[in-house]
Design a protein around this motif. Structure first.
Motif, PDB file in Angstrom:
ATOM      1  N   ARG A 106      87.315  37.238  63.687  1.00  0.00           N
ATOM      2  CA  ARG A 106      88.028  35.965  63.552  1.00  0.00           C
ATOM      3  C   ARG A 106      87.095  34.971  62.867  1.00  0.00           C
ATOM      4  N   LEU A 107      87.611  34.313  61.861  1.00  0.00           N
ATOM      5  CA  LEU A 107      86.796  33.369  61.098  1.00  0.00           C
ATOM      6  C   LEU A 107      87.257  31.938  61.338  1.00  0.00           C
ATOM      7  N   PRO A 108      86.305  30.992  61.340  1.00  0.00           N
ATOM      8  CA  PRO A 108      84.893  31.115  60.956  1.00  0.00           C
ATOM      9  C   PRO A 108      83.941  31.499  62.100  1.00  0.00           C
ATOM     10  N   ALA A 109      84.479  31.761  63.293  1.00  0.00           N
ATOM     11  CA  ALA A 109      83.628  31.984  64.464  1.00  0.00           C
ATOM     12  C   ALA A 109      82.817  33.273  64.383  1.00  0.00           C
ATOM     13  N   TYR A 110      83.336  34.280  63.662  1.00  0.00           N
ATOM     14  CA  TYR A 110      82.646  35.565  63.598  1.00  0.00           C
ATOM     15  C   TYR A 110      82.372  35.961  62.152  1.00  0.00           C
ATOM     16  N   ARG A 111      81.418  35.284  61.549  1.00  0.00           N
ATOM     17  CA  ARG A 111      80.916  35.679  60.242  1.00  0.00           C
ATOM     18  C   ARG A 111      79.765  36.667  60.437  1.00  0.00           C
ATOM     19  N   GLY A 112      79.426  37.366  59.346  1.00  0.00           N
ATOM     20  CA  GLY A 112      78.266  38.235  59.403  1.00  0.00           C
ATOM     21  C   GLY A 112      78.623  39.678  59.722  1.00  0.00           C
ATOM     22  N   ALA A 113      77.733  40.371  60.449  1.00  0.00           N
ATOM     23  CA  ALA A 113      77.824  41.816  60.652  1.00  0.00           C
ATOM     24  C   ALA A 113      78.177  42.177  62.096  1.00  0.00           C
ATOM     25  N   HIS A 197      76.653  36.230  62.645  1.00  0.00           N
ATOM     26  CA  HIS A 197      76.169  37.208  63.615  1.00  0.00           C
ATOM     27  C   HIS A 197      75.298  38.247  62.922  1.00  0.00           C
ATOM     28  N   PHE A 198      74.162  38.556  63.528  1.00  0.00           N
ATOM     29  CA  PHE A 198      73.267  39.565  62.989  1.00  0.00           C
ATOM     30  C   PHE A 198      73.874  40.956  63.174  1.00  0.00           C
ATOM     31  N   LYS A 199      73.488  41.863  62.296  1.00  0.00           N
ATOM     32  CA  LYS A 199      73.847  43.261  62.457  1.00  0.00           C
ATOM     33  C   LYS A 199      73.229  43.784  63.749  1.00  0.00           C
ATOM     34  N   ARG A 200      73.990  44.615  64.458  1.00  0.00           N
ATOM     35  CA  ARG A 200      73.473  45.209  65.683  1.00  0.00           C
ATOM     36  C   ARG A 200      72.873  46.585  65.379  1.00  0.00           C
ATOM     37  N   TYR A 201      71.794  46.900  66.081  1.00  0.00           N
ATOM     38  CA  TYR A 201      71.094  48.168  65.904  1.00  0.00           C
ATOM     39  C   TYR A 201      71.139  48.951  67.218  1.00  0.00           C
ATOM     40  N   PRO A 202      70.958  50.268  67.166  1.00  0.00           N
ATOM     41  CA  PRO A 202      71.017  51.064  68.395  1.00  0.00           C
ATOM     42  C   PRO A 202      70.109  50.549  69.511  1.00  0.00           C
ATOM     43  N   ASP A 203      68.919  50.057  69.172  1.00  0.00           N
ATOM     44  CA  ASP A 203      67.996  49.551  70.193  1.00  0.00           C
ATOM     45  C   ASP A 203      68.512  48.300  70.897  1.00  0.00           C
ATOM     46  N   ASP A 204      69.491  47.612  70.285  1.00  0.00           N
ATOM     47  CA  ASP A 204      70.068  46.419  70.913  1.00  0.00           C
ATOM     48  C   ASP A 204      70.933  46.775  72.119  1.00  0.00           C
ATOM     49  N   GLY A 205      71.185  48.064  72.308  1.00  0.00           N
ATOM     50  CA  GLY A 205      72.060  48.489  73.396  1.00  0.00           C
ATOM     51  C   GLY A 205      71.363  48.706  74.727  1.00  0.00           C
ATOM     52  N   ARG A 206      70.085  48.346  74.829  1.00  0.00           N
ATOM     53  CA  ARG A 206      69.377  48.590  76.094  1.00  0.00           C
ATOM     54  C   ARG A 206      69.867  47.656  77.196  1.00  0.00           C
ATOM     55  N   ILE A 207      70.151  48.233  78.342  1.00  0.00           N
ATOM     56  CA  ILE A 207      70.583  47.459  79.510  1.00  0.00           C
ATOM     57  C   ILE A 207      69.351  46.948  80.246  1.00  0.00           C
TER      58      ILE A 207
END
Length: 307
Positions: A106-113, A197-207
Motif C-alpha cells: 500500500r502506497l505511500p506507506a509501504y515503499r521500498g522492498a 522499507h529495507f529489503k529483508r534478508y534471511p538473517d532478519d528472521g531470528r527470533i
C-alpha cells in the motif's frame, strides 16, 4: 499496444503468462539473471521462445547500448513485474505512453522492498498491492490500480504470496487496457507520508525471545513462513531451528524465562509446545525441518532453552 516486459520471480512469470494468453504484443522480454535450468528466468525464456518473443538477459537496464536498443523498438509501455533493477530517467523515457510497476504494498506507506513481508510483520489485517506509474524517484509515481484482501492471524506469507499472484495478472491486464483506451485514472501519492522499507534478508528472521513479545514473534513467524519465505529461526544449543507455525494462547497464562520450552498443550483446537516470550507464552505448533513440517510437541522437549 507494444510492451517491453521486465520480469523476475513468480510475479514476473505469472503476469507474463497472462499477457501471452491475452495476446498483448511483447516486443522484448528482459530477465535479470541467466536462464539456468530450474530457475524462474528459464521458465520465462522458455515461454517467450514458444511464442516467438525476443528476449535478453540484462541485469543493468540503464546501460546506454541497451537503452538505445529499447528506444528503437518504440514501445508504448515498459512493464516491471518483480524486476528489482531500478530504471533511471533515460531508460524510462523510452516508453511512448508510460512505464508501470507491480508493487506489493500500500502506497505511500509501504515503499521500498519486501513490502508483502513488512505488511504481515506490522500486524496488518488487510494486505494491499498496487500498480503504479514508474517515476525517477523510487515508488513515488501515481497509483493506477490497487487491490486489497483480508488477512487473519492464521494466514501467513504463503497465503499472501499466492493471493498476490492471483490478483496481479488481472490488475496488469486492466491497467494496460485503460492506458491503451486513454481512460486510466492516476491517483497522486502524498509524498510527505511515504515510508521506505529495507529489503529483508534471511538473517532478519531470528527470533529474540528475550526482547520480543508473543505477538511480535507470531507476526515474524507468519511474515517469513516457509516454504515461500526463508523462515523465522531460533537456536537449540548450536542447532538452527525454523519455527513454521505458531499461535497465541488465549485460554491459559504461563510465565517463565524467555525462550524456555514448556509443556505440550492444546489451545483453541491447536496442539503444540508452550514457549515463553518476553511478555507471555506462545504456542509453537510446527517446526520446518529437512523440507517438511514436524510437530513441535515431538521435536521440542520440556526444559530446553531456545536462544
Amino acid at each position: 499496444m507494444k510492451i517491453i516486459y521486465f520480469g523476475h520471480n513468480q510475479r514476473g512469470f505469472k503476469c507474463l503468462q497472462a499477457l501471452v494468453e491475452k495476446r498483448i504484443p511483447i516486443v522484448t522480454l528482459v530477465v535479470q539473471e541467466k536462464p539456468q535450468a530450474g530457475t524462474i528466468a528459464k521458465q520465462m525464456v522458455t515461454l517467450a521462445k514458444r511464442h516467438k518473443i525476443p528476449w535478453i538477459c540484462q541485469p543493468d537496464p540503464n546501460k546506454a547500448d541497451f537503452v538505445s536498443r529499447m528506444r528503437s523498438l518504440k514501445p508504448d509501455c515498459l512493464v516491471l513485474a518483480g524486476f528489482t533493477g531500478i530504471l533511471r530517467k533515460e531508460a524510462l523515457s523510452v516508453a511512448l505512453k508510460c512505464s508501470i510497476n507491480l508493487h506489493g504494498g500500500r502506497l505511500p506507506a509501504y515503499r521500498g522492498a519486501s513490502v508483502l513481508n513488512w505488511q504481515i510483520l506490522d500486524g496488518n489485517k488487510r494486505i494491499v498491492i498496487s500498480v503504479i506509474e514508474v517515476s525517477s524517484v523510487l515508488d513515488t509515481g501515481p497509483i493506477l490500480c490497487q487491490r486489497s484482501f483480508p488477512l487473519s492471524l492464521e494466514e501467513d506469507f504463503n497465503y499472501v504470496a499466492a493471493k498476490s499472484l492471483e490478483l496481479f495478472p488481472e490488475m496488469l491486464i486492466k491497467t494496460l487496457k485503460e492506458i491503451e483506451q486513454g481512460t486510466i485514472k492516476k491517483k497522486p501519492q502524498k509524498l510527505s507520508e511515504g515510508i521506505y522499507h529495507f529489503k529483508r534478508y534471511p538473517d532478519d528472521g531470528r527470533i529474540n525471545w528475550t526482547i520480543m513479545n508473543a505477538k511480535t514473534i507470531l507476526n515474524l513467524i507468519r511474515a517469513v513462513a516457509p516454504p515461500a519465505g526463508p523462515g523465522a529461526f531460533t537456536y537449540r544449543n548450536k542447532e538452527k531451528i525454523i519455527v513454521a507455525k505458531a499461535s497465541l494462547i488465549e485460554d491459559a497464562r504461563f510465565r517463565g524465562m524467555p525462550g524456555r520450552v514448556g509443556m505440550a498443550i492444546t489451545s483453541a483446537g491447536r496442539t503444540g509446545r508452550v514457549v515463553c516470550a518476553q511478555d507471555k507464552a506462545l504456542l509453537v505448533e510446527k517446526i520446518f525441518h529437512s523440507g517438511k513440517y514436524v510437530d513441535a510437541k515431538i521435536y521440542l522437549k520440556p526444559g530446553e532453552m531456545l536462544l
